[in-house]
Design a protein around this motif. Structure first.
Motif, PDB file in Angstrom:
ATOM      1  N   GLU A  95       0.819  -1.212   0.000  1.00  0.00           N
ATOM      2  CA  GLU A  95       0.000   0.000   0.000  1.00  0.00           C
ATOM      3  C   GLU A  95       0.848   1.255   0.000  1.00  0.00           C
ATOM      4  N   SER A  96       2.080   1.151   0.517  1.00  0.00           N
ATOM      5  CA  SER A  96       2.967   2.315   0.579  1.00  0.00           C
ATOM      6  C   SER A  96       3.727   2.558  -0.724  1.00  0.00           C
ATOM      7  N   ALA A  97       3.631   1.620  -1.689  1.00  0.00           N
ATOM      8  CA  ALA A  97       4.373   1.750  -2.951  1.00  0.00           C
ATOM      9  C   ALA A  97       3.703   2.774  -3.858  1.00  0.00           C
ATOM     10  N   PRO A  98       4.439   3.295  -4.850  1.00  0.00           N
ATOM     11  CA  PRO A  98       3.838   4.246  -5.793  1.00  0.00           C
ATOM     12  C   PRO A  98       2.650   3.619  -6.512  1.00  0.00           C
ATOM     13  N   PRO A  99       1.526   4.319  -6.608  1.00  0.00           N
ATOM     14  CA  PRO A  99       0.332   3.726  -7.215  1.00  0.00           C
ATOM     15  C   PRO A  99       0.414   3.660  -8.733  1.00  0.00           C
ATOM     16  N   LEU A 100      -0.113   2.572  -9.271  1.00  0.00           N
ATOM     17  CA  LEU A 100      -0.218   2.346 -10.710  1.00  0.00           C
ATOM     18  C   LEU A 100      -1.608   1.803 -10.983  1.00  0.00           C
TER      19      LEU A 100
ATOM     20  N   ARG B 177       1.944  -0.143  -6.079  1.00  0.00           N
ATOM     21  CA  ARG B 177       0.614  -0.514  -5.610  1.00  0.00           C
ATOM     22  C   ARG B 177      -0.276  -0.557  -6.844  1.00  0.00           C
ATOM     23  N   VAL B 178      -0.529  -1.739  -7.344  1.00  0.00           N
ATOM     24  CA  VAL B 178      -1.205  -1.908  -8.620  1.00  0.00           C
ATOM     25  C   VAL B 178      -2.713  -2.038  -8.386  1.00  0.00           C
TER      26      VAL B 178
ATOM     27  N   LEU C 285      -9.719   5.239  -2.832  1.00  0.00           N
ATOM     28  CA  LEU C 285      -8.564   4.513  -2.308  1.00  0.00           C
ATOM     29  C   LEU C 285      -7.519   5.449  -1.703  1.00  0.00           C
ATOM     30  N   GLY C 286      -7.821   6.745  -1.678  1.00  0.00           N
ATOM     31  CA  GLY C 286      -6.873   7.715  -1.130  1.00  0.00           C
ATOM     32  C   GLY C 286      -5.677   7.963  -2.020  1.00  0.00           C
ATOM     33  N   ILE C 287      -5.844   7.733  -3.316  1.00  0.00           N
ATOM     34  CA  ILE C 287      -4.747   7.918  -4.283  1.00  0.00           C
ATOM     35  C   ILE C 287      -4.924   9.253  -4.972  1.00  0.00           C
TER      36      ILE C 287
ATOM     37  N   GLU D  59      -2.678  16.974 -13.317  1.00  0.00           N
ATOM     38  CA  GLU D  59      -2.156  16.995 -11.951  1.00  0.00           C
ATOM     39  C   GLU D  59      -2.269  15.634 -11.275  1.00  0.00           C
ATOM     40  N   ARG D  60      -3.071  14.727 -11.846  1.00  0.00           N
ATOM     41  CA  ARG D  60      -3.257  13.405 -11.236  1.00  0.00           C
ATOM     42  C   ARG D  60      -2.353  12.340 -11.855  1.00  0.00           C
ATOM     43  N   ILE D  61      -1.823  12.594 -13.050  1.00  0.00           N
ATOM     44  CA  ILE D  61      -1.134  11.534 -13.809  1.00  0.00           C
ATOM     45  C   ILE D  61       0.379  11.711 -13.743  1.00  0.00           C
ATOM     46  N   GLU D  62       1.040  10.761 -13.095  1.00  0.00           N
ATOM     47  CA  GLU D  62       2.504  10.769 -12.990  1.00  0.00           C
ATOM     48  C   GLU D  62       3.141  10.365 -14.314  1.00  0.00           C
ATOM     49  N   SER D  63       2.608   9.329 -14.933  1.00  0.00           N
ATOM     50  CA  SER D  63       3.084   8.873 -16.237  1.00  0.00           C
ATOM     51  C   SER D  63       1.954   8.103 -16.894  1.00  0.00           C
ATOM     52  N   LEU D  64       2.073   7.911 -18.214  1.00  0.00           N
ATOM     53  CA  LEU D  64       1.002   7.309 -18.997  1.00  0.00           C
ATOM     54  C   LEU D  64       1.577   6.262 -19.941  1.00  0.00           C
TER      55      LEU D  64
END
Length: 388
Positions: free
Chosen positions: A18-23, A48-49, A83-85, A109-114
């Protein structure tokens, strides 16, 4: 889409810490979240997939009023919020890829990468989707399922268990929800807006995909500033199911690339181990770890951090290109044991036997015929073992 519809959660599954970067992973029309099964174990080592089902697909209930990609994008944002993401990496297949492009365009602002897999900025003539929607509303998904295998997979893969399982997902999809997704694809056209997408973007295409041909992928990659393109040989529309290893390699290379590249030794080691396992295979890496002694441990740590965590994670070259360069260097220096290992790695990274043959022919000119002669013998042995 009504507020009540927006409040309905999509069925989803979460893997990884849960602490990993979300995907967040989006599916293709007619499939369930199982379409991502081949990639999830490796992706979940560092992320966190979160996988989700389209309305009326898999275990998601139909959501009345969802008829556009915008509606689907809002449902995904609602799922992330529940999910608090806040900010997340996103990868999607076909319709799921269109949802990702919409998110990157309207909510940067929500998308780190695509990552956009076997998708398009416009999915052909709207009339074709309208006709399919009318067919499914009248007769259910059965007629579509009868021909789906020829769109989703190459002939050699159409009777594979994984293919049959996804076809069952299509047969089980709610007809009205499926038709509504067809309506969404008919209305979707992001071609003029591609230059406004700012997220680091990877486009993946199956070279034998009749549903979203390689030309569609090139249009995406050419239109999105700084986007890279990976073409997967011997793969059709569901490339990640048919050729899971090259798709996974491309995704991991993208996810570990700038701006999120590992910044410290611990992060580099973790990212490097993930890439190393993807490229060389778990069995090889497990053997190497088992043979590690107190004397060799410092070297194992060094190559994991430096070779795999620093060089192989760089965004400037594709995994296929790095494999081709590595093969050439090993041929030139006569490192035959390493060459055998990296022939296998090249196959995992998406090179075909024909690609490897070309690399070795090129090496015959620039590294010498005797070196290439030995390399051909080694590669031929590996290919006979690996390629069915």
């Amino acid at each position: 889409m009504t507020n009540d519809a927006a409040a309905q959660p999509l069925h989803h599954r979460t893997d990884g810490a849960e602490s990993a970067p979300p995907l967040i992973l989006g599916p293709s029309l007619g499939t369930s979240l199982a379409v991502w099964d081949p990639q999830v174990p490796a992706l979940a080592r560092g992320h966190r997939v979160v996988r989700w089902d389209l309305p009326g697909h898999g275990d998601s209930p139909p959501v009345p009023g969802v008829t556009t990609v915008t509606d689907l994008g809002r449902l995904v944002l609602g799922l992330a919020d529940s999910l608090g993401i806040d900010r997340f990496a996103y990868a999607g297949i076909s319709l799921g890829g269109a949802v990702g492009a919409w998110l990157a365009l309207h909510h940067p602002e929500r998308i780190e990468s695509l990552a956009i897999v076997c998708s398009s900025a416009r999915f052909g003539d709207p009339a074709g989707w309208q006709d399919r929607a009318a067919l499914v509303r009248a007769k259910g998904t059965g007629p579509v399922a009868e021909t789906a295998a020829t769109r989703w997979f190459t002939p050699a893969f159409q009777r594979a268990p994984a293919a049959e399982a996804l076809l069952e997902d299509l047969r089980a999809a709610d007809p009205e929800a499926y038709a509504a997704c067809c309506d969404a694809l008919a209305a979707y056209d992001l071609r003029a807006d591609l230059p406004r997408i700012t997220a680091p973007t990877l486009v993946i295409a199956g070279r034998e995909d009749p549903a979203t041909p390689v030309a569609h992928a090139r249009e995406l990659a050419d239109g999105i500033p700084g986007a890279s393109l990976t073409e997967v040989a011997r793969a059709s529309h569901l490339a990640g199911v048919e050729r899971p290893a090259p798709v996974l390699a491309a995704l991991l290379g993208h996810l570990t690339a700038a701006p999120g590249r590992p910044a410290d030794d611990g992060s580099r080691h973790s990212a490097g181990m993930t890439v190393r396992r993807t490229v060389l295979g778990d069995e090889h890496v497990d053997r190497s770890i088992a043979r590690t002694t107190a004397f060799t441990s410092v070297f194992q740590d060094f190559i994991t951090r430096y070779a795999w965590g620093e060089i192989w994670t760089r965004p400037g070259l594709s995994r296929q290109t790095r494999s081709a360069i590595t093969l050439t260097a090993l041929i030139a220096h006569g490192h035959h044991e390493e060459l055998a290992m990296h022939v296998r790695a090249a196959l995992r990274n998406g090179l075909t036997p024909e690609d490897i043959q070309e690399v070795m022919l090129q090496s015959a000119i620039y590294c010498g015929v005797p070196a290439a002669n030995a390399a051909f013998a080694i590669a031929n042995r590996i290919l006979e073992e690996e390629v069915q």
